[in-house]
Write a protein that holds these residues in place. Structure first.
Motif, PDB file in Angstrom:
ATOM      1  N   GLY A   1     -66.438 -42.563  36.494  1.00  0.00           N
ATOM      2  CA  GLY A   1     -67.598 -42.246  35.691  1.00  0.00           C
ATOM      3  C   GLY A   1     -67.576 -40.828  35.174  1.00  0.00           C
ATOM      4  N   PRO A   2     -68.605 -40.031  35.510  1.00  0.00           N
ATOM      5  CA  PRO A   2     -68.695 -38.677  34.958  1.00  0.00           C
ATOM      6  C   PRO A   2     -67.750 -37.713  35.648  1.00  0.00           C
ATOM      7  CG  PRO A   2     -70.498 -39.077  36.475  1.00  0.00           C
ATOM      8  CD  PRO A   2     -69.762 -40.383  36.349  1.00  0.00           C
ATOM      9  N   GLY A   3     -67.502 -36.587  34.988  1.00  0.00           N
ATOM     10  CA  GLY A   3     -66.776 -35.518  35.654  1.00  0.00           C
ATOM     11  C   GLY A   3     -67.612 -34.898  36.759  1.00  0.00           C
ATOM     12  N   ILE A   4     -68.866 -34.582  36.445  1.00  0.00           N
ATOM     13  CA  ILE A   4     -69.816 -34.015  37.405  1.00  0.00           C
ATOM     14  C   ILE A   4     -71.096 -34.835  37.348  1.00  0.00           C
ATOM     15  CG2 ILE A   4     -71.230 -32.005  37.984  1.00  0.00           C
ATOM     16  CD1 ILE A   4     -68.992 -30.238  36.900  1.00  0.00           C
ATOM     17  N   GLN A   5     -71.628 -35.173  38.516  1.00  0.00           N
ATOM     18  CA  GLN A   5     -72.845 -35.991  38.596  1.00  0.00           C
ATOM     19  C   GLN A   5     -73.923 -35.223  39.354  1.00  0.00           C
ATOM     20  OE1 GLN A   5     -72.091 -40.094  39.432  1.00  0.00           O
ATOM     21  NE2 GLN A   5     -74.078 -40.448  40.400  1.00  0.00           N
ATOM     22  N   VAL A   6     -75.096 -35.092  38.744  1.00  0.00           N
ATOM     23  CA  VAL A   6     -76.254 -34.412  39.327  1.00  0.00           C
ATOM     24  C   VAL A   6     -77.376 -35.435  39.402  1.00  0.00           C
ATOM     25  CG1 VAL A   6     -77.892 -32.515  39.081  1.00  0.00           C
ATOM     26  CG2 VAL A   6     -75.510 -32.210  38.349  1.00  0.00           C
ATOM     27  N   GLU A   7     -77.783 -35.766  40.610  1.00  0.00           N
ATOM     28  CA  GLU A   7     -78.657 -36.928  40.821  1.00  0.00           C
ATOM     29  C   GLU A   7     -79.820 -36.539  41.733  1.00  0.00           C
ATOM     30  OE1 GLU A   7     -77.953 -41.439  42.680  1.00  0.00           O
ATOM     31  OE2 GLU A   7     -76.291 -40.028  42.418  1.00  0.00           O
ATOM     32  N   LYS A   8     -81.034 -36.981  41.364  1.00  0.00           N
ATOM     33  CA  LYS A   8     -82.204 -36.655  42.176  1.00  0.00           C
ATOM     34  C   LYS A   8     -83.101 -37.868  42.350  1.00  0.00           C
ATOM     35  CE  LYS A   8     -86.156 -33.536  42.591  1.00  0.00           C
ATOM     36  NZ  LYS A   8     -87.218 -34.541  42.726  1.00  0.00           N
TER      37      LYS A   8
END
Length: 482
Positions: free
Chosen positions: A236-243
């Protein structure tokens, strides 16, 4: 001598040696010696000895040798697990472990502190364990819970079925100088952690992302090289930021090169439906990164450079977006999530300034109407503040459901776009990695950035104004064209 007799499995020489290091080898020269089968037994003996003897700090795996393990290695507090670069830790064939049983774990279920893992190779043996799926929690290389002061560095981790470092409820995590190639989930996955820093890693994604945080705060991801490969399992993404809970108001992503990812370069999404207030998910700062050719996946629509939803006052500045599929930047929720996940409120603002966005391409899946520079798919709840960017040659246009009256739309005059040298040509001088070179023309992006942005790091003559692009307000900014 009494202590030596108590530790019957420990070589007597250890008790006589003042050295802080215990050696494990495959050629008979170590304090603990392995034969290439069930090597977890001897390595765990060494780790247990160091954990129980304060004069010792380190277990060192000697190379060249491949240590095959068929059970988890357990590491205690105040312990270094290190190895020669040609020492290989390898998962056994057809291991048959339950999900979330990792190759390396903390010794105490309540957590251990001051742990360092460094210097050796880990082969996750993807091909030797064909009966389990990637990304389902099988055979994570490292999985720590409730641990503080954890460092993982100078490692080569590859061909796995799970995460490289998965850490939950951790504090003070450092992840750097690692090479990660085709693991089965995330390179680094920090869950409900505080003070996480990842830098100088080279990561090729498979199945999911290079770096991922979930409900974590005080995070810095910088100076990483991230890519993927073109295959249905490529991730998927290079960097994942999830909340989904808690507070995330101190996350900084900078100086990374992210290219050819299967999913977006960065994916940010908040689905905290219980307490989604803008003072709890805000101020993400994404700056001085290079994105090119991200979003190659032909089977999803949420590709792009940066895809974000549900974060307030995200600042995206001084980045390069070149040849991005779908769009460089979008306020967007992916279509596999219910609209109920979109946070309610009076709006979430994404601030976009001083970026260069060029040659955006249509995405492969549902390409119609794609290829804009910046897109707002959530106009009822999200908005953009767009100023002093350069957008040029994007395939269908620059903006969709958003606009700017201060951007410029001209060729930025990179030094060598084909070879991804995004320094700006300048008559005053352009840095080429060794010296300053003067060009016959000057980029219109020089001295053209947001007037209130800091420019103090730019060399003289800097025109008293920041340059647009990756090198604005850095020591490598192209000099003033005047």
């Amino acid at each position: 001598m009494v202590s030596c007799l108590i530790l019957a499995s420990v070589p007597v020489a250890l008790c006589q040696s003042p050295a802080p290091t215990v050696y494990v080898s495959g050629d008979g020269s170590g304090d603990f010696n392995c034969d290439g089968k069930d090597d977890h037994v001897q390595i765990n003996q060494a780790l247990k000895f160091v954990a129980g003897n304060s004069k010792y700090t380190t277990v060192h795996l000697k190379g060249p040798f491949t240590y095959v393990i068929d059970d988890t290695l357990l590491i205690g507090s105040n312990t270094i697990l290190e190895g020669d670069s040609n020492a290989v830790l390898k998962l056994a064939n057809n291991a048959g472990w339950v999900t979330m049983k990792p190759m390396i774990q903390q010794m105490s279920s309540s957590g251990n502190n001051n742990i360092v893992i460094r210097g050796f190779e880990v082969n996750g043996n993807h091909d030797g364990n064909p009966s389990v799926a990637k990304g389902k929690g099988y055979y994570n290389i490292i999985y720590f819970t409730n641990c503080k002061s954890v460092t993982v560095c100078d490692m080569y981790m590859h061909d796995g079925l799970g995460d490289g470092l998965r850490i939950k409820y951790g504090e003070n995590i450092k992840f750097y100088d690692n090479t990660i190639y085709k693991l089965g989930h995330d390179g680094l996955f920090a869950i409900q952690c505080e003070n996480v820093e990842a830098w100088n890693n080279t990561i090729t994604c498979r199945t999911n992302s290079a770096l991922r945080i979930w409900n974590s705060n005080h995070v810095k991801f910088h100076d990483n090289l991230i890519d993927s490969f073109y295959h249905w399992s490529a991730g998927g993404p290079g960097i994942q930021v999830e909340k989904s809970a808690g507070i995330m108001d101190d996350v900084e992503i900078y100086n990374n090169v992210i290219h050819n990812t299967y999913g977006p370069g960065i994916w940010m999404f908040n689905y905290d439906t219980s307490s989604a207030t803008k003072d709890k998910e805000k101020n993400i700062h994404i700056h001085h990164n290079i994105f090119y050719n991200t979003g190659t996946n032909p089977s999803i629509t949420w590709v792009g450079g940066i895809i974000t939803g549900g974060f307030e006052d995200t600042v995206i500045e001084n980045n390069i977006f070149d040849g991005i599929y779908h769009t460089a930047i979008a306020n967007m929720y992916i279509n596999t999530y219910s609209p109920a996940y979109v946070p309610q409120g009076d709006g979430f603002t994404t601030i976009v300034r001083n970026n260069i966005i060029v040659d955006t391409q249509k995405r492969t899946k549902s390409p119609s109407g794609t290829g804009y520079g910046i897109v707002n798919y959530l106009p009822e709840t999200h908005s953009f503040s767009i100023s002093y960017n350069c957008l040029y040659n994007n395939v269908v246009g620059n903006y969709k459901s958003c606009t700017s009256n201060t951007d410029i739309h001209v060729n930025p005059l990179f030094v060598n776009q084909k070879n991804h040298d995004y320094h700006l040509q300048s008559r005053g001088g352009t840095w080429n990695g060794k010296t300053w070179v003067k060009y016959k023309v000057s980029s219109p992006c020089i001295d053209a950035g947001y007037p209130s942005s800091d420019y103090s790091k730019e060399p003289e003559d800097n025109g008293n104004r920041i340059n647009i692009g990756r090198y604005g307000n850095t020591i490598y900014a192209s000099k003033s064209k005047h």
